[in-house]
Scaffold this motif. Structure first.
Motif, PDB file in Angstrom:
ATOM      1  N   ALA A 216    -112.498 -92.077-109.308  1.00 18.09           N
ATOM      2  CA  ALA A 216    -113.640 -92.984-109.366  1.00 18.09           C
ATOM      3  C   ALA A 216    -114.521 -92.649-110.567  1.00 18.09           C
ATOM      4  O   ALA A 216    -114.727 -91.475-110.904  1.00 18.09           O
ATOM      5  CB  ALA A 216    -114.448 -92.891-108.084  1.00 18.09           C
ATOM      6  N   THR A 217    -115.027 -93.684-111.232  1.00 18.63           N
ATOM      7  CA  THR A 217    -115.937 -93.513-112.367  1.00 18.63           C
ATOM      8  C   THR A 217    -117.098 -94.478-112.210  1.00 18.63           C
ATOM      9  O   THR A 217    -117.111 -95.329-111.336  1.00 18.63           O
ATOM     10  CB  THR A 217    -115.224 -93.800-113.704  1.00 18.63           C
ATOM     11  OG1 THR A 217    -114.802 -95.183-113.706  1.00 18.63           O
ATOM     12  CG2 THR A 217    -114.017 -92.902-113.887  1.00 18.63           C
ATOM     13  N   CYS A 218    -118.070 -94.350-113.070  1.00 20.76           N
ATOM     14  CA  CYS A 218    -119.198 -95.288-113.078  1.00 20.76           C
ATOM     15  C   CYS A 218    -119.174 -96.095-114.366  1.00 20.76           C
ATOM     16  O   CYS A 218    -120.199 -96.298-115.016  1.00 20.76           O
ATOM     17  CB  CYS A 218    -120.518 -94.529-112.934  1.00 20.76           C
ATOM     18  SG  CYS A 218    -120.757 -93.766-111.325  1.00 20.76           S
ATOM     19  N   ASP A 219    -118.009 -96.564-114.735  1.00 20.96           N
ATOM     20  CA  ASP A 219    -117.839 -97.294-115.979  1.00 20.96           C
ATOM     21  C   ASP A 219    -116.614 -98.192-115.850  1.00 20.96           C
ATOM     22  O   ASP A 219    -115.835 -98.072-114.899  1.00 20.96           O
ATOM     23  CB  ASP A 219    -117.652 -96.314-117.134  1.00 20.96           C
ATOM     24  CG  ASP A 219    -117.989 -96.925-118.490  1.00 20.96           C
ATOM     25  OD1 ASP A 219    -118.182 -98.167-118.539  1.00 20.96           O
ATOM     26  OD2 ASP A 219    -118.049 -96.179-119.476  1.00 20.96           O
ATOM     27  N   TYR A 220    -116.438 -99.107-116.795  1.00 27.17           N
ATOM     28  CA  TYR A 220    -115.227 -99.905-116.830  1.00 27.17           C
ATOM     29  C   TYR A 220    -114.001 -98.999-116.987  1.00 27.17           C
ATOM     30  O   TYR A 220    -114.063 -97.944-117.612  1.00 27.17           O
ATOM     31  CB  TYR A 220    -115.257-100.882-118.003  1.00 27.17           C
ATOM     32  CG  TYR A 220    -116.170-102.067-117.836  1.00 27.17           C
ATOM     33  CD1 TYR A 220    -115.902-103.053-116.891  1.00 27.17           C
ATOM     34  CD2 TYR A 220    -117.291-102.220-118.645  1.00 27.17           C
ATOM     35  CE1 TYR A 220    -116.730-104.157-116.747  1.00 27.17           C
ATOM     36  CE2 TYR A 220    -118.127-103.324-118.519  1.00 27.17           C
ATOM     37  CZ  TYR A 220    -117.844-104.284-117.552  1.00 27.17           C
ATOM     38  OH  TYR A 220    -118.669-105.377-117.422  1.00 27.17           O
ATOM     39  N   ALA A 221    -112.885 -99.426-116.399  1.00 26.09           N
ATOM     40  CA  ALA A 221    -111.616 -98.726-116.567  1.00 26.09           C
ATOM     41  C   ALA A 221    -110.667 -99.632-117.335  1.00 26.09           C
ATOM     42  O   ALA A 221    -110.619-100.840-117.094  1.00 26.09           O
ATOM     43  CB  ALA A 221    -111.023 -98.360-115.205  1.00 26.09           C
ATOM     44  N   PRO A 222    -109.890 -99.087-118.266  1.00 26.03           N
ATOM     45  CA  PRO A 222    -108.977 -99.916-119.058  1.00 26.03           C
ATOM     46  C   PRO A 222    -107.803-100.431-118.237  1.00 26.03           C
ATOM     47  O   PRO A 222    -107.314 -99.769-117.324  1.00 26.03           O
ATOM     48  CB  PRO A 222    -108.507 -98.962-120.158  1.00 26.03           C
ATOM     49  CG  PRO A 222    -108.657 -97.598-119.561  1.00 26.03           C
ATOM     50  CD  PRO A 222    -109.855 -97.667-118.665  1.00 26.03           C
ATOM     51  N   VAL A 223    -107.366-101.630-118.562  1.00 21.42           N
ATOM     52  CA  VAL A 223    -106.182-102.236-117.957  1.00 21.42           C
ATOM     53  C   VAL A 223    -105.228-102.536-119.104  1.00 21.42           C
ATOM     54  O   VAL A 223    -105.381-103.536-119.812  1.00 21.42           O
ATOM     55  CB  VAL A 223    -106.542-103.528-117.188  1.00 21.42           C
ATOM     56  CG1 VAL A 223    -105.301-104.120-116.527  1.00 21.42           C
ATOM     57  CG2 VAL A 223    -107.621-103.255-116.153  1.00 21.42           C
ATOM     58  N   THR A 224    -104.251-101.658-119.293  1.00 24.93           N
ATOM     59  CA  THR A 224    -103.419-101.759-120.502  1.00 24.93           C
ATOM     60  C   THR A 224    -101.934-101.512-120.270  1.00 24.93           C
ATOM     61  O   THR A 224    -101.128-101.738-121.178  1.00 24.93           O
ATOM     62  CB  THR A 224    -103.903-100.751-121.575  1.00 24.93           C
ATOM     63  OG1 THR A 224    -103.892 -99.432-121.005  1.00 24.93           O
ATOM     64  CG2 THR A 224    -105.308-101.081-122.039  1.00 24.93           C
ATOM     65  N   GLY A 225    -101.532-101.047-119.092  1.00 22.33           N
ATOM     66  CA  GLY A 225    -100.128-100.672-118.890  1.00 22.33           C
ATOM     67  C   GLY A 225     -99.330-101.688-118.112  1.00 22.33           C
ATOM     68  O   GLY A 225     -99.792-102.802-117.820  1.00 22.33           O
ATOM     69  N   GLY A 226     -98.113-101.297-117.732  1.00 22.94           N
ATOM     70  CA  GLY A 226     -97.274-102.107-116.854  1.00 22.94           C
ATOM     71  C   GLY A 226     -97.073-103.532-117.324  1.00 22.94           C
ATOM     72  O   GLY A 226     -96.568-103.798-118.409  1.00 22.94           O
ATOM     73  N   VAL A 227     -97.506-104.466-116.484  1.00 19.19           N
ATOM     74  CA  VAL A 227     -97.298-105.890-116.768  1.00 19.19           C
ATOM     75  C   VAL A 227     -98.039-106.329-118.029  1.00 19.19           C
ATOM     76  O   VAL A 227     -97.696-107.366-118.613  1.00 19.19           O
ATOM     77  CB  VAL A 227     -97.726-106.734-115.549  1.00 19.19           C
ATOM     78  CG1 VAL A 227     -99.236-106.748-115.415  1.00 19.19           C
ATOM     79  CG2 VAL A 227     -97.182-108.144-115.627  1.00 19.19           C
ATOM     80  N   CYS A 228     -99.053-105.562-118.473  1.00 25.08           N
ATOM     81  CA  CYS A 228     -99.726-105.908-119.717  1.00 25.08           C
ATOM     82  C   CYS A 228     -98.788-105.782-120.917  1.00 25.08           C
ATOM     83  O   CYS A 228     -98.961-106.459-121.928  1.00 25.08           O
ATOM     84  CB  CYS A 228    -100.944-104.993-119.931  1.00 25.08           C
ATOM     85  SG  CYS A 228    -102.266-105.254-118.732  1.00 25.08           S
ATOM     86  N   LEU A 229     -97.800-104.897-120.806  1.00 26.18           N
ATOM     87  CA  LEU A 229     -96.851-104.689-121.897  1.00 26.18           C
ATOM     88  C   LEU A 229     -95.706-105.696-121.837  1.00 26.18           C
ATOM     89  O   LEU A 229     -95.097-106.025-122.857  1.00 26.18           O
ATOM     90  CB  LEU A 229     -96.297-103.269-121.830  1.00 26.18           C
ATOM     91  CG  LEU A 229     -97.338-102.152-121.843  1.00 26.18           C
ATOM     92  CD1 LEU A 229     -96.671-100.799-121.663  1.00 26.18           C
ATOM     93  CD2 LEU A 229     -98.164-102.197-123.111  1.00 26.18           C
ATOM     94  N   ASN A 230     -95.427-106.179-120.616  1.00 26.51           N
ATOM     95  CA  ASN A 230     -94.368-107.189-120.420  1.00 26.51           C
ATOM     96  C   ASN A 230     -94.916-108.274-119.492  1.00 26.51           C
ATOM     97  O   ASN A 230     -94.656-108.264-118.281  1.00 26.51           O
ATOM     98  CB  ASN A 230     -93.120-106.552-119.808  1.00 26.51           C
ATOM     99  CG  ASN A 230     -92.510-105.510-120.726  1.00 26.51           C
ATOM    100  OD1 ASN A 230     -91.904-105.843-121.740  1.00 26.51           O
ATOM    101  ND2 ASN A 230     -92.662-104.233-120.360  1.00 26.51           N
ATOM    102  N   PRO A 231     -95.713-109.198-120.017  1.00 26.20           N
ATOM    103  CA  PRO A 231     -96.396-110.190-119.185  1.00 26.20           C
ATOM    104  C   PRO A 231     -95.437-111.041-118.357  1.00 26.20           C
ATOM    105  O   PRO A 231     -94.314-111.338-118.789  1.00 26.20           O
ATOM    106  CB  PRO A 231     -97.144-111.051-120.212  1.00 26.20           C
ATOM    107  CG  PRO A 231     -97.264-110.189-121.438  1.00 26.20           C
ATOM    108  CD  PRO A 231     -96.025-109.346-121.442  1.00 26.20           C
ATOM    109  N   VAL A 232     -95.917-111.437-117.164  1.00 20.91           N
ATOM    110  CA  VAL A 232     -95.152-112.338-116.305  1.00 20.91           C
ATOM    111  C   VAL A 232     -95.227-113.724-116.922  1.00 20.91           C
ATOM    112  O   VAL A 232     -96.305-114.227-117.232  1.00 20.91           O
ATOM    113  CB  VAL A 232     -95.735-112.354-114.882  1.00 20.91           C
ATOM    114  CG1 VAL A 232     -94.970-113.339-114.020  1.00 20.91           C
ATOM    115  CG2 VAL A 232     -95.669-110.949-114.282  1.00 20.91           C
TER     116      VAL A 232
END
Length: 233
Positions: A216-232
């Motif tokens: 847990a953090t008190c800031d935005y978390a990056p969304v960059t892996g998995g399906v982001c690399l191979n979009p549906v």
């Protein structure tokens, strides 16, 4: 498989999705927190129509019970922190920034019905054994497309402030196997994405995992892996 007994909820992660339920891949599309009280998923159904065949003398010749229609889940989250990042992702309302460009507040404007967010929640599993390389076991709940996020009534006084978020799930979407590593992909407990996506009519997936939840953090978390690399598509 064992008979997992699930205990308290530990962590929630929200991820922005677009109007098609596709994860929005960016440095400020995720948020992870653990300061919440309860999370409820209430089944939403429509009653089916019963069919009865009655003879002229009033006797019932046959009866068929109507099949209910499953509409999804209505969610209700009770939490404590008015983090602008959380409100941004959960409701789609705009963030208010300070002089240094950091989020310090938000505006309440409208209900975002055309986009939404994905919600993941982890609960601890009571177990005497751990898998090789694992530090524990958790039940993992995924709701890949939640819309109509709405911040509830706020009452300020001399006691703790209890905040409420409501929303509703949708089926379909473009979450695929997700942008995160949430389950073991081999016998060494190496972390990987889900092995298969949810079906087009599915609203929720639940499974046991030995991959620990994110911190847990008190800031935005990056969304960059998995399906982001191979979009549906």
């Amino acid at each position: 498989m064992s008979c997992p007994l699930t205990a308290e909820a530990t962590t929630i992660r929200l991820t922005k999705v677009d109007g098609c339920g596709r994860p929005i891949c960016s440095a400020d599309s995720g948020y992870v927190f653990d300061c919440f009280a309860t999370f409820a998923m209430k089944t939403n159904t429509s009653d089916g129509t019963d069919v009865e065949y009655k003879a002229a003398n009033g006797r019932s010749c046959g009866f068929k019970r109507g099949c209910p229609t499953f509409n999804g889940y209505d969610i209700e989250l009770h939490f404590f922190s008015l983090a602008p990042e959380f409100i941004d992702i959960a409701t789609g309302n705009p963030v208010y920034f300070g002089y240094d460009g950091k989020p310090i507040g938000f505006d309440d404007c409208q209900v975002s019905c055309n986009s939404g967010f994905a919600l993941e929640i982890w609960t601890e599993v009571i177990s005497d054994q751990c898998a090789v390389g694992a530090s524990g076991s958790w039940m993992y709940f995924l709701l890949p497309w939640v819309t109509n996020g709405l911040l509830g009534d706020i009452e300020l006084g001399d006691s703790a402030v209890d905040l409420t978020l409501t929303g509703a799930t949708r089926a379909g979407g473009k979450w695929g196997t997700g942008p995160y590593n949430v389950q073991a992909k081999d016998a060494t407990n190496a972390a990987g994405p889900m092995l298969t996506p949810l079906g087009a009519k599915c609203h929720r997936r639940i499974f046991q995992t030995t991959i620990a939840p994110p911190t847990a953090t008190c800031d935005y978390a990056p969304v960059t892996g998995g399906v982001c690399l191979n979009p549906v598509p």
